[in-house]
Each structure stands twice: as structure tokens, then as C-alpha cells.
Design a protein around this motif. Structure first.
Motif, PDB file in Angstrom:
ATOM      1  N   LYS A 152       0.691  -1.220   0.169  1.00  0.00           N
ATOM      2  CA  LYS A 152      -0.136  -0.032   0.083  1.00  0.00           C
ATOM      3  C   LYS A 152       0.881   1.186   0.030  1.00  0.00           C
ATOM      4  N   THR A 153       2.171   1.089   0.767  1.00  0.00           N
ATOM      5  CA  THR A 153       2.905   2.258   0.682  1.00  0.00           C
ATOM      6  C   THR A 153       3.505   2.582  -0.705  1.00  0.00           C
ATOM      7  N   PHE A 154       3.965   1.404  -1.130  1.00  0.00           N
ATOM      8  CA  PHE A 154       4.576   1.687  -2.713  1.00  0.00           C
ATOM      9  C   PHE A 154       3.488   2.370  -3.675  1.00  0.00           C
ATOM     10  N   GLU A 155       2.176   1.853  -3.410  1.00  0.00           N
ATOM     11  CA  GLU A 155       1.197   2.281  -4.327  1.00  0.00           C
ATOM     12  C   GLU A 155       0.857   3.718  -4.238  1.00  0.00           C
ATOM     13  N   SER A 156       0.903   4.352  -3.091  1.00  0.00           N
ATOM     14  CA  SER A 156       0.717   5.712  -2.581  1.00  0.00           C
ATOM     15  C   SER A 156       1.848   6.485  -2.832  1.00  0.00           C
ATOM     16  N   THR A 157       2.920   6.058  -3.066  1.00  0.00           N
ATOM     17  CA  THR A 157       4.171   6.984  -3.131  1.00  0.00           C
ATOM     18  C   THR A 157       4.442   6.995  -4.614  1.00  0.00           C
ATOM     19  N   PRO A 158       4.047   7.870  -5.449  1.00  0.00           N
ATOM     20  CA  PRO A 158       4.457   8.011  -6.844  1.00  0.00           C
ATOM     21  C   PRO A 158       5.855   8.706  -7.081  1.00  0.00           C
ATOM     22  N   ASN A 159       6.258   9.260  -6.148  1.00  0.00           N
ATOM     23  CA  ASN A 159       7.664   9.643  -6.353  1.00  0.00           C
ATOM     24  C   ASN A 159       8.949   8.862  -5.730  1.00  0.00           C
ATOM     25  N   LEU A 160       8.536   7.440  -5.397  1.00  0.00           N
ATOM     26  CA  LEU A 160       9.247   6.548  -5.075  1.00  0.00           C
ATOM     27  C   LEU A 160       9.927   5.628  -6.137  1.00  0.00           C
ATOM     28  N   ILE A 161      10.998   5.472  -6.295  1.00  0.00           N
ATOM     29  CA  ILE A 161      11.944   4.715  -7.083  1.00  0.00           C
ATOM     30  C   ILE A 161      12.667   3.660  -6.572  1.00  0.00           C
ATOM     31  N   GLY A 162      12.161   2.369  -7.067  1.00  0.00           N
ATOM     32  CA  GLY A 162      12.982   1.074  -6.452  1.00  0.00           C
ATOM     33  C   GLY A 162      14.150   0.991  -7.472  1.00  0.00           C
ATOM     34  N   VAL A 163      14.894  -0.430  -7.081  1.00  0.00           N
ATOM     35  CA  VAL A 163      15.790  -0.613  -7.856  1.00  0.00           C
ATOM     36  C   VAL A 163      15.925  -2.239  -8.118  1.00  0.00           C
ATOM     37  N   GLU A 164      16.510  -2.543  -9.186  1.00  0.00           N
ATOM     38  CA  GLU A 164      16.917  -3.884  -9.589  1.00  0.00           C
ATOM     39  C   GLU A 164      18.337  -4.208  -9.899  1.00  0.00           C
ATOM     40  N   LYS A 165      18.744  -5.273 -10.175  1.00  0.00           N
ATOM     41  CA  LYS A 165      20.105  -5.503 -10.709  1.00  0.00           C
ATOM     42  C   LYS A 165      19.653  -6.140 -12.021  1.00  0.00           C
ATOM     43  N   ALA A 166      19.707  -5.244 -12.947  1.00  0.00           N
ATOM     44  CA  ALA A 166      19.336  -5.775 -14.349  1.00  0.00           C
ATOM     45  C   ALA A 166      20.448  -6.598 -15.039  1.00  0.00           C
ATOM     46  N   VAL A 167      21.435  -6.695 -14.808  1.00  0.00           N
ATOM     47  CA  VAL A 167      22.639  -7.197 -15.515  1.00  0.00           C
ATOM     48  C   VAL A 167      23.464  -7.958 -14.553  1.00  0.00           C
ATOM     49  N   LYS A 168      23.822  -9.170 -14.665  1.00  0.00           N
ATOM     50  CA  LYS A 168      24.475  -9.669 -13.687  1.00  0.00           C
ATOM     51  C   LYS A 168      26.046  -9.153 -13.933  1.00  0.00           C
ATOM     52  N   ASP A 169      27.029  -9.578 -12.906  1.00  0.00           N
ATOM     53  CA  ASP A 169      28.403  -9.034 -12.678  1.00  0.00           C
ATOM     54  C   ASP A 169      29.242  -9.931 -11.885  1.00  0.00           C
ATOM     55  N   SER A 170      30.426  -9.361 -11.819  1.00  0.00           N
ATOM     56  CA  SER A 170      31.152 -10.374 -11.092  1.00  0.00           C
ATOM     57  C   SER A 170      30.809 -10.499  -9.473  1.00  0.00           C
ATOM     58  N   TYR A 171      29.847  -9.535  -9.179  1.00  0.00           N
ATOM     59  CA  TYR A 171      29.548  -9.523  -7.675  1.00  0.00           C
ATOM     60  C   TYR A 171      28.413 -10.532  -7.621  1.00  0.00           C
ATOM     61  N   GLY A 172      27.790 -11.048  -8.745  1.00  0.00           N
ATOM     62  CA  GLY A 172      26.440 -11.945  -8.385  1.00  0.00           C
ATOM     63  C   GLY A 172      25.558 -11.792  -9.553  1.00  0.00           C
ATOM     64  N   GLU A 173      24.468 -12.638  -9.563  1.00  0.00           N
ATOM     65  CA  GLU A 173      23.526 -12.672 -10.387  1.00  0.00           C
ATOM     66  C   GLU A 173      22.606 -11.500 -10.491  1.00  0.00           C
ATOM     67  N   SER A 174      22.017 -11.486 -11.247  1.00  0.00           N
ATOM     68  CA  SER A 174      20.826 -10.284 -11.542  1.00  0.00           C
ATOM     69  C   SER A 174      19.716 -10.485 -10.316  1.00  0.00           C
TER      70      SER A 174
END
Length: 640
Positions: free
Chosen positions: A116-138
């Protein structure tokens, strides 16, 4: 025109060879990537030397610390605590909120509340790891924020030495999908409120953002060689902060803990109209990355701080006009290397002593280093290591070339003149070698000199009456004494012809003043008188040994002669020719019945004019010498 070009090339030959050769080798070495680490290290040091800049007050970091972990006894932070934290932050009305925590899976309790908090906060930006690297998987994004289109990438680009020096603003996948980075999305939200949007600049295919132009990084920008520049990357122009100079953990941006926010221990307007970044700054989470300002793990900033650096760079460029880090194109960098190769060659060729060359190159190298540092203060990353190598390399190369050329010239001089000149004249020739030598030969030149010819009276009879071996020893002793006499009076022994000696005074350096020409004539006559004295001493020694005694005749003439190298490539001689040579030879052999004791000296009219009053002389008359149509006035120097 051809002669001018030839002379130009001869004069600048060493530099014309050294400059492109050293510059080309330096560029080739650079393109292999060998210098990349040195260029990065230089950039890092210059960043650390830059003046301090104030903290960017438009960014606030909410950090999950070790104290927070001990207090909640949970990691990752639960959905309930995260939801409560976001609600507290929302009440302060920030422009944008960046959640630098992976939330692809629920962390109970409180998951429904967090959605509910996510849905009510339009200026909130989350993250993903889109590409795997030497530190780990996506890592997948938060599902709710993904549906709302409020997801960015947290991927960072590390150089080969493990440091971050560039920002990945966007990633474009093979299917054409483009995902923006966390810092870029938050900066755009902030700037949109200022009426600033991203615009494309044609035809350069660059993006404009307020006062800034975001130039996409190329593989060989700056000190990089064939870097992976996939996505939209820009070079980082770090903001230097006083605490970074300490090379230890510090807070470059205003930072508060999660506990301080939840417990209301922060100012009521701390986050108003600012960008808020939420992330981990707990040592146990191991979320640190090396940058230009870190040379130890303790000084390495957390990922949340690097996102803040990128945001600050974008905001400062767009709103304040703070320059982004700029670089030259490859051709300009190549010309830069060629320029310093030329400077090194000039220093190596103009400075005389090795120590002076080294000091000169060090001083110029220091000036170059200072100039490159000042350029970085203006946000230009100009290559330093390659031009320094080109500077030193050309200086060394031209020094080696000059040493080789001097050795060749010295060998040429000694081959041509051998032991027929005095050390003093050899030194003069050496200092004037650029003017006198050409292709290993002494160039032909027309000048005024005094020629001296000697011959022994009755030598033919002596040869008939003396054993060959004894004769050669006797003659060699005579020649040695006469040659040393000539050399002792700064003359040049031109040649030995049987028992005859030809010497010249006033070569190979042209005499231009009448006083100099007169001095040569006086020296030649003085030498002839000294020869007579030396022969008298030899006769006394020979008489004691039962060897033949002898008298000599000398002819001296002053006038125009031509000197230069004569012969084949295998056998070259430096010689003198001209009418004055012929006159001197004819004077020596003139009227052998005309006697004057042990050494008869006859001189030409021009020689007489130069020595008049210096020696005792008598006029012989105007005579027609053999082989000449006109009469010549001749004089005798009285030697007794």
C-alpha cells in the motif's frame, strides 16, 4: 628550392626522425592498454588534489547502520519497518525517494502494508540488478513498483582495477528496452519540478539536460583503451569534500540513520524538496566500492553514496553549470603526444650537457604535469603519462642520435685529417662540424690561406748512397720533426711527397679579416725558420751517428685556395689546391743555386706584404716561374 629543403632536412634531420618515431611508439604502446592503470592512477591523484567543494544540500541519505541492525535484530529490514520509514519520509514532502535496497521478495511481517505504501508513493523509485556481474547474479525489482513503472537499475561499472570512475545512466537491452539508473531517474524527477527535461541534441546524438550536455562515453575516452561502453555512460566528475582528503570513512552528504527518522529525531523540514536516498551503510552488509578517493576499504564509499555522487553531478551540471568531465578526441590526443615529443627533441638537441638535459626535461615535465592538473580543475581530462613518455623518449632519442652523429663526424674528421692537424685545430673543426662536414666529408670551400712547401737538397744522391732500411728510418725521423713543427704552429700537414712536405696555414676555418690572413702568413714564415733550426739540430745528431746531413728549401705563397675532401669512398684525403699551391711549389724549386745556408726560404709578393717589417728579407726580383705566363715578385727571408 631543392637546396633549401635539403639544408632544412640536414639541419633538422634528427628531430624529424625522432619526433614521429617516439610519438608513434608512444601511441602504439598506449593503444595496447599498458598505460591505462597509470593514467587512471594519475586521474585519481589529481581528483584528490582538487580544492574542496561544499556539501550538496539537495541530497539526504537515510542509512541503515550497524546500530540499526543491532536494534531491530533483523536484516534485511522487515516490510513493516520499511513501510513505516517511507511514511515518515513522505510526510517531509521530498521531491524524490530512492530505495537502494533489493525487495524482490517479501520480508515479513508487514508485506501488505508495504505494498500500500508503494502504491501511494508516486515519487518513490526502487531498484533492480538488471545485469549480472562479477559480484553476483541479476536481482528482480519489487513487483509492485515494477507494475507502476517506478523501477531503475542499481548496476555500476567497475574498471579493471576495481574502481568506479564512470556512471551508467541507462542500459539498452537487445530487445530494445531501455532502463534508467537510479541516480538518473531521481535527478530527472527533481529537475522536472524545475521545468527541466531531457532533450536530444542533433546532429551530435547527445542529450541536453538544463545547462549540461551529456556526452556519451566512447571506448578510448581519456585514459581508457577499448573500454566496454555499452549503455549510456558518462565520466564521473567527483565532488571533492574535506573529509575525503582524510582517506577514511566520512559523510559527504547529510546522513541520518533509520532510527533517527523513525524516532522523529530529525528536523521537520530536513527532506523537504530534496532527494532522499535509502540504503545500507552497515559494515556487515559489505556494500562498499572503491573510487578515485579511496585507497583502502575503510575509505571506500557505500553504493548509496556513489548514487548520491552521480545525482549531485547531474543536478550541479543541469542547474549550476558545473562542468561534466570532458575529454579530447583521439586525433587531438595524438597531436598532443606529438607536440610533447617535439618539445623533448628540441630540449635534447639544444641543451648541451646531459645533466642540463635531464634537469630541463624534469622542469618541462613538471610544467606539463601542472598544466594537466589545472586543466582537470576546469574539468578537462587531458592525457599526462603518454606525453611525459614522449617528452622523455624524444629527449633520450635525440641525445643518442646526436652522440651517434658526433661519433660518426669525429671518425670522419680523424679519417680525413688523421695526425696532420694539431689538437687545437681539431677542436675548432669539431665545434664547426655542422658547417664543415657533409655526408662524412669536409665540404669544398674557397678561402685565403698561406701554403708552405719544403724539399731536401741533394736527396737523390742520399738515396743512392744509403741502405734502404737506414734511409727510411732517417727520412721518418726528419718527417716526424717537420710535421710536429707544422702542428706546433697551428698549421695543417697537407701531404708528404717523397722528401717534400706541404703544409697550409689558415684552413679549414675561413679567415675573413686582413689581420687574420696576415697572422697566418707570419706563422708560416715563423714555422719555416723553426724548421731550419730543427734541421740544424738533426744534422748534429746525424753527424754523430754517421748519417747523412742535409739542407732544405722552402717556398711560401699567400692567396686564394680551394680545400675539401678528394678521393674515392674507400680512400679520402683532405687537400688544398689552387694557384697559391703552385706558386709555393715553384718557389721551393726556383734556382737551386740560390743558397742561404741550411734553410733557404723564398716567399711570394703577397706573403711579403703581410710579413713586411716582421722578418729580415731581401728582394730577389721579378721572375717567371715555371708554368706561369706572368712574372712574380719573389723575396727571400734571411734565415742566418
Amino acid at each position: 628550392m631543392g637546396n633549401k629543403l635539403r639544408r632544412f632536412f640536414e639541419h633538422w634531420r634528427g628531430i624529424l626522425i625522432a619526433v614521429p618515431t617516439v610519438a608513434g611508439l608512444t601511441i602504439a604502446v598506449r593503444l595496447t592498454g599498458v598505460l591505462q592503470l597509470l593514467e587512471w592512477a594519475t586521474l585519481d591523484q589529481f581528483f584528490r588534489w582538487r580544492p574542496f567543494e561544499p556539501t550538496d544540500s539537495r541530497i539526504v541519505i537515510v542509512a541503515f547502520t550497524e546500530q540499526d541492525i543491532r536494534k531491530t535484530k533483523q536484516w534485511p529490514i522487515s516490510d513493516a519497518v520499511l513501510s513505516q520509514l517511507l511514511e515518515k519520509i513522505k510526510k517531509q514532502q521530498p521531491r524524490a525517494i530512492g530505495l537502494d535496497l533489493f525487495r524482490d521478495l517479501p520480508v515479513p511481517p508487514g508485506h501488505e502494508q508495504l505494498i500500500k505504501t508503494f502504491e501511494s508513493t508516486p515519487n518513490l523509485i526502487g531498484v533492480e540488478k538488471a545485469v549480472k556481474d562479477s559480484y553476483g547474479e541479476s536481482v528482480a525489482p519489487p513487483p509492485t513498483l515494477s507494475k507502476l513503472g517506478q523501477v531503475s537499475t542499481a548496476n555500476m561499472v567497475l574498471d579493471e582495477d576495481g574502481k568506479i570512475r564512470r556512471a551508467l545512466l541507462a542500459i539498452t537491452f537487445k530487445n530494445g528496452e531501455t532502463k534508467q539508473c537510479l541516480a538518473g531517474m531521481l535527478a530527472l524527477i527533481y529537475l522536472n519540478a524545475e521545468g527541466i527535461t531531457l532533450r536530444q541534441i542533433e546532429p551530435n546524438n547527445k542529450n541536453g539536460l538544463g545547462k549540461a550536455v551529456l556526452a556519451r562515453m566512447k571506448p578510448n575516452d581519456g585514459g581508457y583503451v577499448r573500454a566496454d561502453t555499452n549503455g549510456y555512460q558518462i565520466l564521473l566528475n567527483f565532488r571533492n569534500h574535506a573529509c575525503r582528503r582524510k582517506l577514511q570513512a566520512c559523510q559527504v552528504y547529510r546522513t541520518v540513520s533509520i532510527a533517527e527518522v523513525l524516532e522523529g529525531r530529525i528536523p521537520a523540514d530536513l527532506m523537504r524538496d530534496r532527494i532522499v536516498l535509502i540504503g545500507s551503510m552497515a559494515e556487515s552488509v559489505k556494500d562498499r566500492f572503491f573510487t578515485s578517493y579511496s585507497n583502502s576499504l575503510l575509505a571506500a564509499p557505500y553504493s548509496i553514496e556513489i548514487h548520491a555522487d552521480i545525482i549531485s553531478q547531474l543536478l550541479s551540471a543541469a542547474l549550476d553549470g558545473r562542468p561534466l568531465l570532458q575529454v579530447w578526441s583521439e586525433p587531438v590526443e595524438w597531436l598532443w603526444i606529438v607536440l610533447w615529443s617535439f618539445v623533448g627533441a628540441i630540449l635534447g638537441s639544444r641543451l648541451l650537457h646531459i645533466r642540463t638535459k635531464v634537469v630541463g626535461i624534469l622542469l618541462v615535465g613538471g610544467t606539463l604535469t601542472l598544466g594537466v592538473y589545472l586543466a582537470l580543475l576546469a574539468s578537462w581530462w587531458i592525457p599526462l603519462i603518454p606525453p611525459l613518455l614522449a617528452l622523455a623518449g624524444s629527449g633520450f632519442a635525440i641525445t643518442a642520435y646526436i652522440a651517434y652523429s658526433e661519433r660518426e663526424d669525429r671518425q670522419a674528421v680523424m679519417h680525413l685529417l688523421g695526425q696532420h692537424i694539431s689538437p687545437k685545430i681539431a677542436q675548432v673543426i669539431w665545434h664547426n662540424r655542422q658547417r664543415l662536414l657533409k655526408d662524412g666529408q669536409l665540404k669544398g670551400q674557397k678561402l685565403t690561406a698561406t701554403v708552405l712547401f719544403t724539399d731536401l737538397k741533394g736527396f737523390t744522391t742520399i738515396t743512392e748512397e744509403t741502405e734502404p732500411e737506414t734511409l727510411m728510418v732517417w727520412l721518418q725521423e726528419y718527417m716526424n720533426v717537420m710535421a710536429q713543427c707544422v702542428l706546433g704552429h697551428a698549421g695543417v700537414v697537407d701531404k708528404f711527397i717523397g722528401d717534400a712536405v706541404m703544409a697550409v696555414f689558415g684552413i679549414p676555418i675561413p679567415r675573413t679579416l686582413p689581420e687574420e690572413i696576415a697572422k697566418d702568413a707570419i706563422t708560416a714564415v715563423t714555422c719555416a725558420l723553426d724548421m731550419g733550426a730543427k734541421l740544424r739540430s738533426l744534422n748534429q745528431q746525424w753527424q754523430q751517428k754517421g748519417l747523412p746531413t742535409v739542407a732544405m728549401r722552402v717556398g711560401i705563397a699567400t692567396g686564394t685556395v680551394v680545400t675539401g675532401s678528394v678521393g674515392s669512398r674507400q680512400r679520402l684525403n683532405y687537400t688544398t689546391i689552387g694557384d697559391s699551391v703552385n706558386i709555393a711549389a715553384r718557389l721551393e724549386s726556383y734556382d737551386k743555386s740560390l743558397d742561404d745556408g741550411i734553410c733557404r726560404i723564398l716567399i711570394s709578393e703577397e706573403t711579403y706584404h703581410h710579413i713586411q717589417g716582421k722578418f729580415s728579407t731581401q728582394f730577389i726580383g721579378s721572375v717567371q716561374l715555371k708554368g706561369r705566363m706572368q712574372s712574380v715578385k719573389i723575396y727571400q727571408v734571411v734565415s742566418e
